[in-house]
Enzyme design. Structure first.
Site: not given
Length: 807
Positions: A36, A220, A42, A218
């Site tokens: 928030h 996996d 916070h 990349k």
């Protein structure tokens, strides 16, 4: 407190927060933690208790370190609808600012005999969180009961999820996107948990030719950060969960690092070809498979200093020297420039993709940067498991998947493949813990008669898929694995993009290889009791087309149509008065039974296969011979057809006897399930012999087995004459005779598939119900070439007869 205070503080004409209404508890107790960003940043912890959300504001956010005692100020109760709330609370309203969901899940009491509401009244709440970031046991202890806002402490208990590192909830967001042009303004300590830097996803395959871009594979697996010092070595996931105990061998070797360091990398299991297997990794602790490797690609801290402000190429140079010759720890090499060629090479090898990184980029913990871009070779997506459909012959039928759109769940399709029966059993155990009565979707979804079991939308599944349909559904999704490192509420539905392979070009056609194939009534249930639709049938035949077409090409088809499903009347069709579309090939043949020429369909391509499926051709029935040699079959078939009094184990016993006989004669035979109650044994003939010669040879083999098993088998065709025995049907081998093709679906309960088998699988454990449209593709991935030999060189009948006469 009650919702009266919540409603009093808010003007619902000015704020988009939900109005406060008490709601009954439904299923397990849920929690949410919201970040928030109001007048003071916070985190809000909310627990579902007694029809409302008991709420606490935690200034520093929760911690997974048991040494931290985080202040938690109790605030007013919130309505249950706040579990899904995120967005901007406008200025001038109470709590104005941005609110996003940081984590969510369920929680339970650590004590079976204590009421949670009573524990809150006593100021001593001990609970277990089952979330994505917040996991394990916690204590919430009240320290001050004075004033309007009682103060509590939130404390992590020591368990397998706890960490000894400094924990900052704000570093586990991965929310921001930056261009990475300026060095990081804040360094970090070795004692601190670090959230990994993330890459953006490339929307188009555009590779820079600049020498300032490097390209890596990349991997996996699980993204992991390692903090190493002479005192301790910790391996933890992107959401802060400690995996040190899960991968002890990796931690053992990481302790061999010569200097204190923080490394970034991916834990993977590699097959013999060096490809990472995500599902192997998911089950590695129960069933170790492949080589467990920590592939490291970045270095953030070295020998007492934060080095995130150094250029990537310099960090990687230091990293390579640091991990050299350490077992199970591998440096992720790269190439400079040449991204397009590298991508194509990676694609050929069946790897997941590549990542492009600017050589001079800096490291930003917890940030998604445009300096790192990922290019995937196959479409994949993380989705939320919202429920599953029931099945009579499997633990469940298919997963019901969703994604968030405008803070509400949107249905994106069902996934019924990618998991074995044993995996399904384990998955269902987890699902049983989070069932709920109500659908999590705001709108009713069409499951075509399939019965759903709804789940709390907390678990995330990664699936690969072929494309998005125009209706926003995933086509051909395949389950890849659970993703415990993803937050469900962060998974949003983007505008679907359509592939060029098979797009819905209108409501009643499908584009396949440039051909508009008519499709209709996709939601029609062809298997009403199983909830399996025409869409599922077409989806299966698209997926299996390259494997079934070699067994269909150049063979006249006898269409067996079930336009209204398997429980309604079906009929056979050899041709059609109105003719076929001009892109479908046919062959004109004279039919003695009809005393006329018939235009038989030839299934030469995928478009024709899907055309047949749309007509309701559940099963595909080709001739045993091809155009050009129609009087000479490519194979003979021994059809083991049991009576109602025979069980499947007896069919297996007969098949084993045939296998033994064929081995003695030096003949290669190939077995498949019929997709119904029996088994089919194929013997290649190579289109050398006439049907009569081939049929007589088949009859001879059946006669030998019938004499060996007189009480179990028969060659009597009339049903009454079979007397509860298995019929050895050799009469399938004649001109114009058709039989269910390998990989074709059968109009039987469960949508079973006629599936090729290894002979070692033809044993008493064989379950013909295991092979359905939802399971066969996974099997094909393991055995893509099974049964191809049936179309190869045939046996010599003459040599076989000589062997029989000799002995």
């Amino acid at each position: 407190m009650s919702l009266e205070e919540y409603n009093k503080k808010r003007d619902f004409k000015k704020t988009n927060e939900p109005r406060g209404d008490i709601a009954p508890q439904n299923g397990e107790l849920r929690f949410v933690i919201q970040r928030h960003d109001a007048s003071h940043l916070h985190f809000d912890l909310r627990l579902e208790i007694d029809g409302v959300l008991k709420s606490w504001a935690i200034p520093k956010g929760p911690s997974m370190n048991p040494n931290d005692k985080r202040l938690a100020v109790q605030t007013e109760d919130h309505p249950l609808k706040y579990l899904d709330f995120q967005g901007i609370i406008p200025k001038g309203n109470y709590g104005a600012g941005e609110m996003t969901i940081w984590d969510s899940g369920t929680f339970t009491s650590m004590s079976d005999d204590m009421d949670i509401l009573k524990m809150i009244e006593d100021g001593d709440l001990k609970i277990t969180f089952i979330g994505t970031k917040l996991k394990g046991d916690f204590a919430l202890v009240r320290t001050n009961f004075d004033g309007k806002k009682p103060q509590w402490l939130l404390i992590k208990k020591k368990d397998k999820y706890a960490t000894e590192l400094d924990y900052d909830a704000n570093l586990h967001l991965s929310e921001t996107s930056i261009d990475g042009s300026a060095p990081p303004s804040k360094s970090f300590k070795l004692s601190q948990q670090v959230a990994p830097m993330l890459a953006t996803t490339s929307k188009e395959l555009k590779f820079s030719t600049s020498k300032n871009w490097l390209y890596e594979i990349k991997w996996d697996g699980y993204r992991m950060i390692c903090n190493h010092s002479s005192a301790t070595t910790t391996l933890y996931s992107r959401n802060g969960i400690d995996y040190s105990n899960a991968f002890p061998s990796l931690v053992k070797h990481l302790k061999e690092l010569s200097k204190s360091a923080i490394l970034d990398g991916e834990v993977v299991t590699l097959d013999k070809n060096g490809a990472s297997k995500f599902q192997w990794l998911q089950h590695y602790s129960e069933e170790p498979k492949g080589d467990l490797i920590y592939v490291v690609f970045d270095l953030l801290y070295l020998d007492g200093h934060s080095i995130a402000h150094l250029k990537l190429e310099d960090r990687k140079e230091l990293l390579e020297a640091l991990v050299e010759d350490i077992p199970q720890i591998r440096y992720s090499d790269h190439i400079v420039g040449g991204g397009k060629a590298f991508f194509e090479k990676v694609k050929e090898q069946g790897l997941e993709g590549i990542i492009g990184k600017k050589a001079d980029s800096f490291y930003y913990p917890g940030v998604r940067s445009e300096s790192w871009v990922k290019f995937k070779t196959q479409e994949s997506i993380e989705t939320i498991i919202c429920g599953y459909t029931k099945s009579e012959n499997r633990p469940f039928g298919s997963l019901i998947l969703g994604l968030y759109k405008n803070n509400e769940l949107s249905y994106v399709g069902n996934c019924g493949t990618g998991f074995s029966i044993s995996q399904q059993r384990e998955m269902k155990k987890e699902f049983d813990k989070i069932t709920q009565l109500k659908s999590p979707f705001p709108d009713k979804i069409n499951l075509a008669g399939r019965q759903a079991v709804w789940l709390q939308p907390h678990q995330v599944a990664e699936v690969t898929f072929a494309e998005w349909t125009e209706k926003g559904r995933l086509r051909q999704p395949v389950f890849k694995g659970f993703r415990s490192d993803k937050i469900p509420q962060k998974l949003e539905l983007e505008s679907p993009k359509l592939s060029t392979h098979a797009n819905n070009t209108s409501d009643n056609s499908l584009e396949i290889d440039g051909i508009n194939v008519p499709v209709s009534n996709l939601e029609k249930p062809l298997w009403p009791k199983d909830g399996i639709t025409k869409y599922d049938l077409i989806d299966y035949y698209i997926a299996v087309s390259e494997y079934i077409l070699p067994f269909l090409k150049d063979r006249p088809q006898n269409l067996h149509r079930h336009p209204n499903g398997i429980e309604k009347e079906s009929f056979y069709q050899k041709d059609t008065p109105e003719g076929y579309p001009d892109w479908i090939e046919t062959v004109k043949l004279y039919s003695e039974s009809s005393d006329k020429n018939i235009d038989y369909m030839l299934c030469q391509k995928e478009a024709t296969l899907i055309y047949m499926a749309n007509l309701g051709c559940i099963e595909i029935n080709p001739w045993n011979s091809r155009v050009g040699s129609l009087e000479k079959p490519d194979y003979i078939v021994i059809d083991l057809d049991p009576s109602e009094k025979n069980d499947f184990q007896e069919v297996v016993e007969v098949a084993q006897s045939f296998h033994h006989l064929l081995n003695e004669l030096g003949i290669e035979g190939y077995c498949k399930t019929s997709g119904s109650s029996g088994l089919h044994i194929y013997i290649p003939m190579g289109a050398v012999y006439t049907f009569e010669e081939a049929r007589n040879f088949c009859k001879l083999l059946c006669t030998i087995i019938q004499e060996q098993l007189p009480k179990l088998t028969t060659m009597e065709r009339p049903l009454k004459a079979r007397k509860g025995r298995i019929y050895l049907d050799y009469l399938q081998n004649r001109s114009a005779q058709t039989l269910a093709s390998v990989y074709c679906v059968r109009p039987k309960h469960g949508a079973t598939v006629s599936t090729p088998l290894l002979w070692k699988e033809v044993n008493m454990k064989l379950d013909k119900g295991d092979f359905t449209i939802f399971t066969v593709m996974e099997r094909i991935e393991k055995f893509p070439d099974l049964f191809k030999e049936v179309l190869g060189k045939g046996v010599s009948i003459e040599k076989t007869l000589e062997r029989l006469e000799g002995g």
